[in-house]
Design a protein around this motif. Structure first.
Motif, PDB file in Angstrom:
ATOM      1  N   ALA A   1       1.067  -1.079  -0.011  1.00  0.00           N
ATOM      2  CA  ALA A   1       0.030  -0.190   0.123  1.00  0.00           C
ATOM      3  C   ALA A   1       0.896   1.196  -0.001  1.00  0.00           C
ATOM      4  CB  ALA A   1      -0.997  -0.129   1.149  1.00  0.00           C
ATOM      5  N   LEU A   2       1.950   1.324   0.836  1.00  0.00           N
ATOM      6  CA  LEU A   2       2.852   2.426   0.724  1.00  0.00           C
ATOM      7  C   LEU A   2       3.743   2.626  -0.236  1.00  0.00           C
ATOM      8  CD1 LEU A   2       3.970   2.113   4.540  1.00  0.00           C
ATOM      9  CD2 LEU A   2       2.298   3.586   3.628  1.00  0.00           C
ATOM     10  N   PHE A   3       3.811   1.691  -0.996  1.00  0.00           N
ATOM     11  CA  PHE A   3       4.751   1.545  -2.210  1.00  0.00           C
ATOM     12  C   PHE A   3       3.855   2.200  -3.346  1.00  0.00           C
ATOM     13  CE2 PHE A   3       4.459  -0.605  -6.576  1.00  0.00           C
ATOM     14  CZ  PHE A   3       5.704  -0.099  -6.773  1.00  0.00           C
ATOM     15  N   LEU A   4       2.360   1.895  -3.447  1.00  0.00           N
ATOM     16  CA  LEU A   4       1.486   2.312  -4.517  1.00  0.00           C
ATOM     17  C   LEU A   4       1.196   3.905  -4.098  1.00  0.00           C
ATOM     18  CD1 LEU A   4      -1.322  -0.384  -5.039  1.00  0.00           C
ATOM     19  CD2 LEU A   4       0.518   0.305  -6.437  1.00  0.00           C
ATOM     20  N   LYS A   5       1.021   4.401  -2.688  1.00  0.00           N
ATOM     21  CA  LYS A   5       0.934   5.752  -2.300  1.00  0.00           C
ATOM     22  C   LYS A   5       2.214   6.430  -2.976  1.00  0.00           C
ATOM     23  CE  LYS A   5      -0.501   8.137   1.554  1.00  0.00           C
ATOM     24  NZ  LYS A   5      -1.351   8.181   2.979  1.00  0.00           N
ATOM     25  N   ALA A   6       3.212   5.931  -2.882  1.00  0.00           N
ATOM     26  CA  ALA A   6       4.414   6.782  -3.447  1.00  0.00           C
ATOM     27  C   ALA A   6       4.623   6.795  -4.678  1.00  0.00           C
ATOM     28  CB  ALA A   6       5.941   5.995  -2.816  1.00  0.00           C
ATOM     29  N   LEU A   7       4.213   5.674  -5.416  1.00  0.00           N
ATOM     30  CA  LEU A   7       4.297   5.725  -7.018  1.00  0.00           C
ATOM     31  C   LEU A   7       3.093   6.598  -7.627  1.00  0.00           C
ATOM     32  CD1 LEU A   7       5.107   4.494  -9.768  1.00  0.00           C
ATOM     33  CD2 LEU A   7       3.438   2.522  -9.190  1.00  0.00           C
ATOM     34  N   HIS A   8       1.916   6.636  -6.929  1.00  0.00           N
ATOM     35  CA  HIS A   8       0.738   7.200  -7.409  1.00  0.00           C
ATOM     36  C   HIS A   8       0.626   8.695  -7.218  1.00  0.00           C
ATOM     37  CE1 HIS A   8      -1.607   3.139  -7.738  1.00  0.00           C
ATOM     38  NE2 HIS A   8      -0.692   3.534  -8.648  1.00  0.00           N
ATOM     39  N   ILE A   9       1.760   9.362  -7.825  1.00  0.00           N
ATOM     40  CA  ILE A   9       1.809  10.921  -8.012  1.00  0.00           C
ATOM     41  C   ILE A   9       1.802  11.504  -9.423  1.00  0.00           C
ATOM     42  CG2 ILE A   9       3.363  10.800  -5.936  1.00  0.00           C
ATOM     43  CD1 ILE A   9       5.717  11.642  -7.578  1.00  0.00           C
ATOM     44  N   ALA A  10       1.760  12.620  -9.396  1.00  0.00           N
ATOM     45  CA  ALA A  10       1.567  13.515 -10.729  1.00  0.00           C
ATOM     46  C   ALA A  10       2.964  13.182 -11.550  1.00  0.00           C
ATOM     47  CB  ALA A  10       1.281  14.841 -10.685  1.00  0.00           C
ATOM     48  N   ALA A  11       2.686  12.835 -12.799  1.00  0.00           N
ATOM     49  CA  ALA A  11       3.935  12.440 -13.761  1.00  0.00           C
ATOM     50  C   ALA A  11       3.745  13.777 -14.688  1.00  0.00           C
ATOM     51  CB  ALA A  11       3.305  11.397 -14.594  1.00  0.00           C
ATOM     52  N   PRO A  12       5.158  13.865 -15.139  1.00  0.00           N
ATOM     53  CA  PRO A  12       5.510  15.106 -15.972  1.00  0.00           C
ATOM     54  C   PRO A  12       4.799  15.115 -17.319  1.00  0.00           C
ATOM     55  CG  PRO A  12       7.202  13.625 -15.757  1.00  0.00           C
ATOM     56  CD  PRO A  12       6.428  12.941 -14.888  1.00  0.00           C
ATOM     57  N   ASP A  13       4.714  16.139 -18.007  1.00  0.00           N
ATOM     58  CA  ASP A  13       3.795  16.160 -19.241  1.00  0.00           C
ATOM     59  C   ASP A  13       4.418  15.316 -20.429  1.00  0.00           C
ATOM     60  OD1 ASP A  13       2.406  18.357 -18.001  1.00  0.00           O
ATOM     61  OD2 ASP A  13       3.580  19.880 -18.918  1.00  0.00           O
TER      62      ASP A  13
ATOM     63  N   ARG B   1      -5.187   5.208 -11.699  1.00  0.00           N
ATOM     64  CA  ARG B   1      -4.585   4.336 -10.902  1.00  0.00           C
ATOM     65  C   ARG B   1      -5.280   3.230 -10.382  1.00  0.00           C
ATOM     66  NH1 ARG B   1      -4.771   9.226  -6.222  1.00  0.00           N
ATOM     67  NH2 ARG B   1      -4.619  10.157  -8.098  1.00  0.00           N
ATOM     68  N   ALA B   2      -6.638   2.994 -10.733  1.00  0.00           N
ATOM     69  CA  ALA B   2      -7.259   1.914 -10.453  1.00  0.00           C
ATOM     70  C   ALA B   2      -6.695   0.719 -11.244  1.00  0.00           C
ATOM     71  CB  ALA B   2      -8.725   2.256 -10.969  1.00  0.00           C
ATOM     72  N   THR B   3      -5.878   0.701 -12.206  1.00  0.00           N
ATOM     73  CA  THR B   3      -5.244  -0.187 -12.906  1.00  0.00           C
ATOM     74  C   THR B   3      -4.308  -0.964 -11.739  1.00  0.00           C
ATOM     75  OG1 THR B   3      -5.288   1.139 -14.773  1.00  0.00           O
ATOM     76  CG2 THR B   3      -3.806  -0.864 -14.864  1.00  0.00           C
ATOM     77  N   ASP B   4      -3.510  -0.137 -10.975  1.00  0.00           N
ATOM     78  CA  ASP B   4      -2.700  -0.689 -10.315  1.00  0.00           C
ATOM     79  C   ASP B   4      -3.522  -1.161  -8.813  1.00  0.00           C
ATOM     80  OD1 ASP B   4      -0.554  -0.334 -11.513  1.00  0.00           O
ATOM     81  OD2 ASP B   4       0.150   1.323 -10.397  1.00  0.00           O
ATOM     82  N   LEU B   5      -4.533  -0.519  -8.325  1.00  0.00           N
ATOM     83  CA  LEU B   5      -5.170  -0.908  -7.145  1.00  0.00           C
ATOM     84  C   LEU B   5      -5.996  -2.211  -7.325  1.00  0.00           C
ATOM     85  CD1 LEU B   5      -6.994   2.647  -6.312  1.00  0.00           C
ATOM     86  CD2 LEU B   5      -4.734   1.552  -5.442  1.00  0.00           C
ATOM     87  N   ALA B   6      -6.023  -2.559  -8.582  1.00  0.00           N
ATOM     88  CA  ALA B   6      -6.696  -4.074  -8.792  1.00  0.00           C
ATOM     89  C   ALA B   6      -5.674  -4.926  -8.041  1.00  0.00           C
ATOM     90  CB  ALA B   6      -6.731  -4.166 -10.545  1.00  0.00           C
TER      91      ALA B   6
ATOM     92  N   ALA C   1      -4.597   1.664   4.385  1.00  0.00           N
ATOM     93  CA  ALA C   1      -3.372   2.156   4.568  1.00  0.00           C
ATOM     94  C   ALA C   1      -2.921   3.062   3.473  1.00  0.00           C
ATOM     95  CB  ALA C   1      -2.102   1.133   4.574  1.00  0.00           C
ATOM     96  N   TYR C   2      -3.248   2.670   1.994  1.00  0.00           N
ATOM     97  CA  TYR C   2      -3.069   3.573   0.693  1.00  0.00           C
ATOM     98  C   TYR C   2      -3.840   4.786   0.951  1.00  0.00           C
ATOM     99  CZ  TYR C   2      -3.630   4.870  -4.102  1.00  0.00           C
ATOM    100  OH  TYR C   2      -3.423   5.444  -5.301  1.00  0.00           O
ATOM    101  N   GLY C   3      -5.038   4.960   1.549  1.00  0.00           N
ATOM    102  CA  GLY C   3      -5.687   6.206   1.563  1.00  0.00           C
ATOM    103  C   GLY C   3      -7.106   6.118   1.240  1.00  0.00           C
ATOM    104  N   GLU C   4      -7.693   7.306   1.251  1.00  0.00           N
ATOM    105  CA  GLU C   4      -9.225   7.259   0.672  1.00  0.00           C
ATOM    106  C   GLU C   4      -9.355   6.955  -0.704  1.00  0.00           C
ATOM    107  OE1 GLU C   4     -13.124  10.590   1.115  1.00  0.00           O
ATOM    108  OE2 GLU C   4     -11.335  10.622   2.283  1.00  0.00           O
ATOM    109  N   VAL C   5     -10.191   6.132  -0.939  1.00  0.00           N
ATOM    110  CA  VAL C   5     -10.537   5.696  -2.229  1.00  0.00           C
ATOM    111  C   VAL C   5     -11.865   5.618  -2.563  1.00  0.00           C
ATOM    112  CG1 VAL C   5     -10.157   4.088  -4.136  1.00  0.00           C
ATOM    113  CG2 VAL C   5      -8.411   4.290  -2.263  1.00  0.00           C
ATOM    114  N   SER C   6     -12.434   6.393  -3.566  1.00  0.00           N
ATOM    115  CA  SER C   6     -14.013   6.480  -3.817  1.00  0.00           C
ATOM    116  C   SER C   6     -14.446   5.025  -4.236  1.00  0.00           C
ATOM    117  CB  SER C   6     -14.055   7.371  -4.893  1.00  0.00           C
ATOM    118  OG  SER C   6     -13.742   6.902  -5.978  1.00  0.00           O
ATOM    119  N   GLU C   7     -15.901   4.965  -4.083  1.00  0.00           N
ATOM    120  CA  GLU C   7     -16.522   3.755  -4.589  1.00  0.00           C
ATOM    121  C   GLU C   7     -16.309   3.741  -5.955  1.00  0.00           C
ATOM    122  OE1 GLU C   7     -18.055   1.498  -2.687  1.00  0.00           O
ATOM    123  OE2 GLU C   7     -17.390   2.457  -1.066  1.00  0.00           O
ATOM    124  N   ALA C   8     -16.440   4.876  -6.950  1.00  0.00           N
ATOM    125  CA  ALA C   8     -16.167   4.530  -8.115  1.00  0.00           C
ATOM    126  C   ALA C   8     -14.585   4.065  -8.521  1.00  0.00           C
ATOM    127  CB  ALA C   8     -16.368   5.890  -8.879  1.00  0.00           C
TER     128      ALA C   8
END
Length: 293
Positions: free
Chosen positions: A124-136, A222-227, A245-252
């Protein structure tokens, strides 16, 4: 029917030895041992601390170049080891594409060991660290991180093949798939790994030792990875704390994550039924987990 793609070049230990002699002669006397050959790459253990990774197909060569460019930058923010290239091999008369010498990451693949709460929290912490904004200029992937509506035609074909050969495609799975397709993407795009099935996660009893095979790295949903929460942690007592542990995630987003889990399960099972029993077993396990969740 679709199985493991055929290699477009012959890759063996002799070729690796010749490439090392040609381009990295200081490593040419290290032992070379074949490890595995997947859809895209062949892997060899080089000495005690290194590995050599060579694309089997032209399309995979482009993915490897993406890893070579972006992984050194991404690795700085990640709490788990990733295969940042130690050396880069160049195309030559011996071999047509770029290739990599990478650190040898120890551990078993996650399908070979029972995962525990420590694995779940680390992931969960790995995904949280990975799932940040990417450059253009971050890469996009036409198959991963995209709206699931774009994958419906492919999935219908694969589901029909799987349904004809197994009893794993249930009404519940079909309903969850449709809910995922209908669920809106309600989060900004981020970096995603794109292919976090269990054979790309290296573990031991103490925790996660590495995350490999970054060829599908892209910016997207990011839902691709949350799978991966569903197929790495089929037990709810592990999966629910990991999601928390990952953080708040919507039902959608949870609905889309289940959809991506179904997609990966169907693809692995459909392809595995042709010529790879290990992938078939992983795919079936994913689908059963989502069905029962």
């Amino acid at each position: 029917m679709l199985g493991t793609p055929s290699a477009e070049v012959e890759i063996d230990a002799l070729l690796v030895s010749q490439l090392l002699t040609e381009q990295h002669p200081d490593l040419q006397n290290l032992s070379i041992q074949f490890v595995d050959s997947g859809w895209d790459n062949a892997m060899f253990h080089l000495g005690d601390r290194l590995a050599v990774r060579l694309p089997r197909r032209a399309i995979a060569a482009r993915l490897l170049e993406k890893e070579q460019h972006w992984l050194p930058q991404l690795a700085k923010q990640l709490p788990i080891a990733v295969p940042v290239p130690h050396r880069i091999g160049l195309p030559s008369p011996l071999y047509p594409w770029h290739w990599s010498i990478i650190p040898w990451l120890s551990g078993q693949t996650a399908d070979e060991i029972r995962l525990n709460m420590n694995h779940a929290r680390q992931f969960a912490l790995f995904l949280k660290a990975l799932h940040i904004a990417a450059p253009d200029n971050a890469p996009k992937n036409p198959f991963r991180g995209v709206p699931l509506i774009q994958r419906v035609t492919m999935m219908n074909e694969r589901m029909q093949r799987v349904e004809a050969q197994t009893a794993v495609i249930t009404p519940t799975l079909r309903s969850l798939w449709q809910q995922a397709v209908d669920a809106p993407i309600d989060l900004e795009s981020t970096w995603i790994h794109g292919d976090l099935h269990s054979r790309n996660i290296l573990v031991d009893k103490s925790g996660i030792k590495g995350v490999i095979d970054w060829g599908d790295l892209a910016v997207g949903d990011r839902a691709t990875d949350l799978a991966a929460f569903w197929y790495l942690f089929p037990e709810q007592h592990l999966r629910q704390p990991a999601i928390k542990a990952y953080g708040e995630v919507s039902e959608a987003t949870l609905a889309r994550a289940k959809g991506w889990a179904i997609l990966f399960g169907v693809v692995l099972l459909d392809s595995g039924l042709v010529d790879h029993s290990q992938y078939a077993a992983i795919g079936q396990k994913i689908l059963q987990c989502v069905d029962q969740s």
